[in-house]
Write a protein that holds these residues in place. Structure first.
Motif, PDB file in Angstrom:
ATOM      1  N   GLY A 192     -69.517  54.149 -25.866  1.00 57.21           N
ATOM      2  CA  GLY A 192     -69.560  52.790 -26.401  1.00 57.21           C
ATOM      3  C   GLY A 192     -68.221  52.078 -26.301  1.00 57.21           C
ATOM      4  O   GLY A 192     -67.170  52.705 -26.132  1.00 57.21           O
ATOM      5  N   THR A 193     -68.271  50.752 -26.410  1.00 54.88           N
ATOM      6  CA  THR A 193     -67.042  49.964 -26.325  1.00 54.88           C
ATOM      7  C   THR A 193     -67.007  48.879 -27.396  1.00 54.88           C
ATOM      8  O   THR A 193     -68.051  48.365 -27.807  1.00 54.88           O
ATOM      9  CB  THR A 193     -66.892  49.300 -24.939  1.00 54.88           C
ATOM     10  OG1 THR A 193     -65.617  48.660 -24.854  1.00 54.88           O
ATOM     11  CG2 THR A 193     -67.979  48.260 -24.665  1.00 54.88           C
ATOM     12  N   ASP A 194     -65.788  48.541 -27.827  1.00 51.95           N
ATOM     13  CA  ASP A 194     -65.573  47.408 -28.738  1.00 51.95           C
ATOM     14  C   ASP A 194     -65.013  46.212 -27.978  1.00 51.95           C
ATOM     15  O   ASP A 194     -64.732  45.165 -28.569  1.00 51.95           O
ATOM     16  CB  ASP A 194     -64.584  47.787 -29.851  1.00 51.95           C
ATOM     17  CG  ASP A 194     -65.161  48.856 -30.774  1.00 51.95           C
ATOM     18  OD1 ASP A 194     -66.396  48.890 -30.926  1.00 51.95           O
ATOM     19  OD2 ASP A 194     -64.380  49.657 -31.327  1.00 51.95           O
ATOM     20  N   ALA A 195     -64.810  46.367 -26.667  1.00 47.43           N
ATOM     21  CA  ALA A 195     -64.255  45.280 -25.864  1.00 47.43           C
ATOM     22  C   ALA A 195     -65.280  44.159 -25.707  1.00 47.43           C
ATOM     23  O   ALA A 195     -66.460  44.325 -25.993  1.00 47.43           O
ATOM     24  CB  ALA A 195     -63.834  45.810 -24.489  1.00 47.43           C
ATOM     25  N   ASN A 196     -64.818  43.008 -25.251  1.00 50.27           N
ATOM     26  CA  ASN A 196     -65.696  41.864 -24.996  1.00 50.27           C
ATOM     27  C   ASN A 196     -66.299  42.003 -23.601  1.00 50.27           C
ATOM     28  O   ASN A 196     -65.569  42.021 -22.606  1.00 50.27           O
ATOM     29  CB  ASN A 196     -64.910  40.556 -25.111  1.00 50.27           C
ATOM     30  CG  ASN A 196     -64.375  40.345 -26.516  1.00 50.27           C
ATOM     31  OD1 ASN A 196     -65.142  40.285 -27.476  1.00 50.27           O
ATOM     32  ND2 ASN A 196     -63.067  40.267 -26.662  1.00 50.27           N
ATOM     33  N   VAL A 197     -67.625  42.082 -23.545  1.00 48.65           N
ATOM     34  CA  VAL A 197     -68.332  42.290 -22.271  1.00 48.65           C
ATOM     35  C   VAL A 197     -68.808  40.941 -21.720  1.00 48.65           C
ATOM     36  O   VAL A 197     -69.230  40.068 -22.465  1.00 48.65           O
ATOM     37  CB  VAL A 197     -69.522  43.244 -22.466  1.00 48.65           C
ATOM     38  CG1 VAL A 197     -70.351  43.375 -21.201  1.00 48.65           C
ATOM     39  CG2 VAL A 197     -69.022  44.627 -22.922  1.00 48.65           C
ATOM     40  N   PHE A 198     -68.720  40.805 -20.411  1.00 47.03           N
ATOM     41  CA  PHE A 198     -69.178  39.566 -19.759  1.00 47.03           C
ATOM     42  C   PHE A 198     -69.958  39.918 -18.499  1.00 47.03           C
ATOM     43  O   PHE A 198     -69.856  41.027 -17.969  1.00 47.03           O
ATOM     44  CB  PHE A 198     -67.989  38.655 -19.413  1.00 47.03           C
ATOM     45  CG  PHE A 198     -66.883  39.356 -18.676  1.00 47.03           C
ATOM     46  CD1 PHE A 198     -66.948  39.552 -17.298  1.00 47.03           C
ATOM     47  CD2 PHE A 198     -65.782  39.845 -19.360  1.00 47.03           C
ATOM     48  CE1 PHE A 198     -65.947  40.210 -16.619  1.00 47.03           C
ATOM     49  CE2 PHE A 198     -64.767  40.516 -18.678  1.00 47.03           C
ATOM     50  CZ  PHE A 198     -64.846  40.693 -17.308  1.00 47.03           C
ATOM     51  N   ASN A 203     -62.032  50.947 -25.948  1.00 48.15           N
ATOM     52  CA  ASN A 203     -62.423  49.921 -24.989  1.00 48.15           C
ATOM     53  C   ASN A 203     -63.144  50.452 -23.755  1.00 48.15           C
ATOM     54  O   ASN A 203     -63.830  49.716 -23.070  1.00 48.15           O
ATOM     55  CB  ASN A 203     -61.209  49.076 -24.568  1.00 48.15           C
ATOM     56  CG  ASN A 203     -59.985  49.938 -24.306  1.00 48.15           C
ATOM     57  OD1 ASN A 203     -60.120  51.062 -23.822  1.00 48.15           O
ATOM     58  ND2 ASN A 203     -58.810  49.442 -24.640  1.00 48.15           N
ATOM     59  N   GLY A 204     -62.972  51.740 -23.433  1.00 46.74           N
ATOM     60  CA  GLY A 204     -63.688  52.300 -22.289  1.00 46.74           C
ATOM     61  C   GLY A 204     -65.186  52.252 -22.528  1.00 46.74           C
ATOM     62  O   GLY A 204     -65.658  52.341 -23.659  1.00 46.74           O
ATOM     63  N   LEU A 259     -66.665  52.100 -16.977  1.00 47.52           N
ATOM     64  CA  LEU A 259     -65.815  50.923 -16.809  1.00 47.52           C
ATOM     65  C   LEU A 259     -64.644  51.172 -17.753  1.00 47.52           C
ATOM     66  O   LEU A 259     -64.652  50.789 -18.925  1.00 47.52           O
ATOM     67  CB  LEU A 259     -66.558  49.637 -17.161  1.00 47.52           C
ATOM     68  CG  LEU A 259     -67.572  49.128 -16.126  1.00 47.52           C
ATOM     69  CD1 LEU A 259     -68.880  49.921 -16.203  1.00 47.52           C
ATOM     70  CD2 LEU A 259     -67.870  47.651 -16.338  1.00 47.52           C
ATOM     71  N   ASP A 260     -63.665  51.882 -17.243  1.00 50.07           N
ATOM     72  CA  ASP A 260     -62.601  52.442 -18.086  1.00 50.07           C
ATOM     73  C   ASP A 260     -61.369  52.669 -17.228  1.00 50.07           C
ATOM     74  O   ASP A 260     -61.459  53.281 -16.158  1.00 50.07           O
ATOM     75  CB  ASP A 260     -63.103  53.771 -18.675  1.00 50.07           C
ATOM     76  CG  ASP A 260     -62.172  54.334 -19.738  1.00 50.07           C
ATOM     77  OD1 ASP A 260     -60.968  54.022 -19.699  1.00 50.07           O
ATOM     78  OD2 ASP A 260     -62.662  55.090 -20.591  1.00 50.07           O
ATOM     79  N   GLY A 287     -61.071  53.766 -12.424  1.00 50.40           N
ATOM     80  CA  GLY A 287     -60.197  52.900 -13.208  1.00 50.40           C
ATOM     81  C   GLY A 287     -60.640  51.446 -13.293  1.00 50.40           C
ATOM     82  O   GLY A 287     -59.979  50.627 -13.927  1.00 50.40           O
ATOM     83  N   ALA A 288     -61.758  51.117 -12.661  1.00 49.04           N
ATOM     84  CA  ALA A 288     -62.232  49.726 -12.672  1.00 49.04           C
ATOM     85  C   ALA A 288     -62.893  49.391 -14.007  1.00 49.04           C
ATOM     86  O   ALA A 288     -63.579  50.232 -14.600  1.00 49.04           O
ATOM     87  CB  ALA A 288     -63.222  49.489 -11.537  1.00 49.04           C
ATOM     88  N   ILE A 289     -62.670  48.153 -14.495  1.00 46.10           N
ATOM     89  CA  ILE A 289     -63.349  47.700 -15.717  1.00 46.10           C
ATOM     90  C   ILE A 289     -64.318  46.546 -15.404  1.00 46.10           C
ATOM     91  O   ILE A 289     -64.861  45.913 -16.303  1.00 46.10           O
ATOM     92  CB  ILE A 289     -62.353  47.295 -16.826  1.00 46.10           C
ATOM     93  CG1 ILE A 289     -61.367  46.229 -16.346  1.00 46.10           C
ATOM     94  CG2 ILE A 289     -61.608  48.527 -17.339  1.00 46.10           C
ATOM     95  CD1 ILE A 289     -60.486  45.659 -17.466  1.00 46.10           C
TER      96      ILE A 289
END
Length: 282
Positions: free
Chosen positions: A68-74, A131-132, A157-158, A164-166
């Motif tokens: 899971g991630t806490d980053a902002n996904v688009f 964030n990963g 996506l990490d 290494g690509a996000i």
């Protein structure tokens, strides 16, 4: 050029989008508006809907440790004619805490016609503590086009995993594409009576019946409990643009009701009017 909106740009309202594409409408609507003709705004919804496509985007986070991630996904949807631009996936319709391990989240993306969907780009901004992200797949359903496409990923996506690509560009799996009869937009206007206690906070739903036994699915008119509290007040008029199965030129009857529950569930309904967008856009 006249670009009406009449929609929320808010994470907690409507479809959760904070950016909208607007299309110009006929000059006649501008003239009507300046003459204070109440009909002008009431008839805009379906015309605007005819020029846009709603995509239901489902995103599956993988069932792995720290997936899971806490980053902002688009996401960006690329079609044969155009693309949607970058759309933030902020308001999941299923989970308050989105992009958690093993969960599926659902979002709505609305766009002017981009043609046949060819690929997507999905990524995140790498913000937050965890964030990963391990993305299993993305599914995109366009009811007005009668098409549902699956975009398999199965990768991280990490910045510290995989390559290494996000951000990733993903193409649809042809064998997992589903075709069905396209839905059409209906403009449903609900008039609540002017009698004591007429309003309701319950979950109101509708079913349309055409000839030859064709009917739509049962559809809730409100997207969330907040809308249920806002709409269907005493002596009010509420309008909804709803994509449903096409029941044909004749609507023989409708079934409308609510699911009860809550303090003020009783409802005195005055009448319902329905306008259907014909398949050729008229």
């Amino acid at each position: 050029y006249y670009f009406p909106c009449q929609r929320w740009l808010a994470v907690e309202e409507d479809d959760g989008q904070i950016v909208r594409e607007l299309v110009p409408v006929d000059e006649a609507f501008v003239k009507k508006d300046t003459e204070n003709d109440g009909q002008s705004l009431a008839t805009l919804g379906l015309e605007q809907k005819a020029k846009s496509t709603t995509y239901i985007v489902k995103v599956k986070t993988g069932d792995k440790k720290n997936a899971g991630t806490d980053a902002n996904v688009f996401i960006t949807l690329y079609g044969s004619k155009d693309d949607t631009g970058i759309v933030s996936l902020k308001a999941s319709k299923i989970n308050k805490n989105k992009f958690e391990r093993g969960k599926v989240d659902m979002f709505t993306v609305e766009s002017v016609d981009i043609g046949d969907l060819k690929k997507i780009m999905i990524g995140h901004d790498n913000k937050g503590n965890s964030n990963g992200w391990f993305l299993e797949w993305v599914e995109i359903d366009a009811p007005s086009l009668g098409q549902c496409l699956k975009f398999p990923c199965g990768r991280w996506l990490d910045k510290s995993e995989d390559d290494g690509a996000i951000e990733r560009i993903i193409f649809p799996a042809e064998l997992q594409t589903t075709e069905y009869t396209p839905f059409v937009p209906y403009e449903i206007t609900v008039y609540t009576s002017d009698v004591f206690g007429a309003g309701t906070d319950a979950d109101v739903f509708i079913v349309l019946y055409g000839s030859d036994g064709i009917s739509t699915q049962q559809k809730s008119l409100c997207l969330n409990k907040r809308e249920q509290r806002m709409f269907f007040e005493r002596n009010s008029v509420n309008q909804f643009i709803v994509e449903l199965e096409d029941v044909g030129d004749i609507i023989e009857k409708i079934r409308i009701g609510h699911k009860g529950g809550g303090l003020n569930s009783g409802w005195h309904l005055d009448r319902v009017t329905i306008r259907r967008l014909l398949p050729n856009g008229k």
